[in-house]
Design an enzyme around this catalytic site. Structure first.
Site, mmCIF file in Angstrom:
data_model
loop_
_atom_site.group_PDB
_atom_site.id
_atom_site.type_symbol
_atom_site.label_atom_id
_atom_site.label_comp_id
_atom_site.label_asym_id
_atom_site.label_seq_id
_atom_site.Cartn_x
_atom_site.Cartn_y
_atom_site.Cartn_z
ATOM 1 N N LYS A 118 45.380 48.581 34.522
ATOM 2 C CA LYS A 118 44.701 48.272 33.265
ATOM 3 C C LYS A 118 45.430 48.855 32.051
ATOM 4 C CE LYS A 118 40.230 47.170 35.186
ATOM 5 N NZ LYS A 118 40.362 47.457 36.630
HETATM 6 C C1 LIG Z 1 40.034 46.559 37.639
HETATM 7 C C2 LIG Z 1 40.637 46.786 38.962
HETATM 8 C C3 LIG Z 1 40.765 45.735 39.907
HETATM 9 C C4 LIG Z 1 40.208 44.354 39.657
HETATM 10 O O1 LIG Z 1 40.911 43.644 38.672
HETATM 11 P P1 LIG Z 1 40.258 42.330 38.014
HETATM 12 O O2 LIG Z 1 41.185 41.955 36.907
HETATM 13 O O3 LIG Z 1 38.901 42.742 37.521
HETATM 14 O O4 LIG Z 1 40.183 41.285 39.081
HETATM 15 C C5 LIG Z 1 41.401 46.011 41.106
HETATM 16 N N1 LIG Z 1 41.861 47.245 41.391
HETATM 17 C C6 LIG Z 1 41.753 48.268 40.518
HETATM 18 C C7 LIG Z 1 42.275 49.599 40.911
HETATM 19 C C8 LIG Z 1 41.136 48.089 39.281
HETATM 20 O O5 LIG Z 1 41.023 49.110 38.424
#
Ligand SMILES: *Cc1c(COP(=O)(O)O)cnc(C)c1O
Length: 450
Positions: A118
């Site tokens: 993210k």
């Molecule tokens: C947010 C997140 C996901 C999921 O990603 P999306 O874009 O919501 O599908 C998977 N793994 C981790 C570690 C995350 O922080």
């Protein structure tokens, strides 16, 4: 580039306005009007650049005249000052010399400051929003509900950015120990980023944020903005790393098909990948890994989409029963199930299977996967069972295992050393406001602190 609401093509906005508005006035999700497409000569040039410089070449196709090419180059170099490696579980980096032995890579998207993918979107979005504040003299207040990783990435990315205040709402006792430490130790008492511990569940936090956005007076008073993946500013930058890494992988193994596996929840990461493919990235297929919360995998198998309440699992960042980017994916493929199924394949796994896989990979190679990455890797293995020729497998590693040390250390009976940014956060004193899960409590707190 202009954006339109997925509910109505006539509702349109510039990139900057779509980013600051979060949702279209009709409640729809913003979609780019067109996507750039690059020829193989052009992609060859882009692939030879560094990741940050490649991102800076893609970004102008998505932004507006308030961002010059020089602004975007500076922004991307500042945001993307960390590695984007692809490694086999044995530790070899992607390299043509490894062919044909190696075909199984993890794209480690967790070398940014908060150790989850993210960071890529949050750091671009934070800098873009702050740039817009500088050119328009506006201000914004971000409310973000988090089950763990989003809050950390957004807080870190917006810390000390001008014109923007951030309030991170997390559920009391609902995030991992490391995540809570990260969320509550950013900045100082007077910083623009503050953590609010809600005496309730993640659903309560999300509900509170929704209620706040639904309250016209409150929204206007504080110029509220969302930083969750409904915001188009979160999704676009996630196409950049698919674009660039696919070019590296294709350069190393030009004759093999290329498949990515993405552990998914809200499907924002997948949406970024699909946009990259539409721009000409040489990606053949996407594999989607879900945990027990698998409405998208069900949809791929049956054509029926049935959102449902979420259930808690080991891979808690994917505990999503109603993925908020699902409408974006349909919109990219003309609402046509067959077209989505041509590009996407999915499988879901229980916590028992995930634990077993983390243990097996560790025993065989010494590599430690976070529970989310393990779900993606499992899905890739299952997909490979029906493929009879070599292909390049890239599993998207979404978080560093140390972020989930509580569970991974229990599963592997081994200590996971904390990377430097985490070790630093663990030593700091936690700071948070504890609050009841009501809109009144939130309004009062914002009135005094926003
Ligand atoms: C947010 C997140 C996901 C999921 O990603 P999306 O874009 O919501 O599908 C998977 N793994 C981790 C570690 C995350 O922080």
């Amino acid at each position: 580039m202009n954006y339109h609401s997925h509910l109505d093509p006539k509702t349109s906005a510039s990139f900057g306005d779509a980013l600051l508005a979060s949702l279209a006035p009709d409640g729809g999700l913003w979609m780019p009007d067109t996507l750039p497409h690059f020829t193989s000569e052009e992609t060859a040039v882009l692939g030879a650049k560094s990741f940050a410089d490649c991102a800076a070449e893609l970004a102008p196709h998505f932004t507006d005249e308030r961002f010059t090419k020089t602004d975007l180059l500076a922004l991307c170099r500042d945001a993307y000052n960390f590695d984007v490696p692809m490694r086999t579980p044995k530790g070899d980096v992607l390299d043509p010399a490894l062919a044909p032995v190696a075909e199984d890579f993890v794209l480690e998207l967790f070398h940014g400051p908060t150790l989850a993918f993210k960071d890529f979107a949050a750091r671009f979005m934070g800098r873009a929003a702050s740039h817009l504040m500088g050119t328009t003299k506006q201000r914004r207040t971000i409310l973000v509900a988090t089950s763990g990783d989003t809050g950390g990435a957004i807080g870190d990315a917006f810390l000390d950015q001008k014109g923007i205040k951030v309030f991170i709402l997390f559920p009391k006792g609902g995030v991992s120990k490391v995540q809570e430490q990260q969320l509550t130790t950013m900045g100082t008492k007077r910083s623009n980023v503050q953590a609010i511990c809600v005496d309730g569940t993640f659903d309560d936090c999300q509900q509170l944020v929704k209620q706040a956005f639904g309250d016209k007076a409150l929204t206007a008073k504080h110029d509220l903005m969302s930083a969750n993946s409904i915001n188009v500013g979160r999704v676009i930058p996630q196409s950049f790393y698919y674009f660039w890494t696919s070019l590296q992988a294709k350069a190393a193994y030009p004759n093999r098909p290329l498949v990515y596996s993405i552990p998914s929840g809200n499907l924002g990461n997948l949406t970024g990948g699909l946009i990259a493919k539409k721009m000409g990235a040489p990606i053949d297929r996407f594999v989607i890994g879900n945990n027990a919360n698998d409405p998208f995998v069900d949809y791929l198998a049956s054509g029926e989409y049935t959102p449902r309440p979420s259930v808690p699992t080991l891979s808690n960042a994917m505990d999503i029963g109603r993925p908020n980017n699902f409408p974006r994916i349909l919109s990219l493929y003309d609402e046509d199930y067959d077209k989505v199924r041509d590009v996407c394949w999915g499988a879901s796994f229980s916590d028992v299977e995930t634990e077993r896989h983390i243990r097996r990979v560790y025993t065989e190679t010494g590599y430690i996967m976070c529970p989310h990455t393990a779900v993606g890797h499992l899905a890739m293995e299952k997909f490979a069972e029906d493929v009879d020729r070599p292909f390049t497998r890239i599993t998207v590693g979404t978080a560093h295992p140390a972020k989930f040390a509580d569970s991974v250390e229990r599963i592997l009976h081994t200590d996971i050393p904390l990377p430097a940014p985490l070790a630093k956060a663990m030593k700091k004193k936690k700071r948070m406001h504890v609050m009841a899960p009501t809109l009144d409590a939130l309004s009062d707190y914002l009135a005094d602190n926003a």
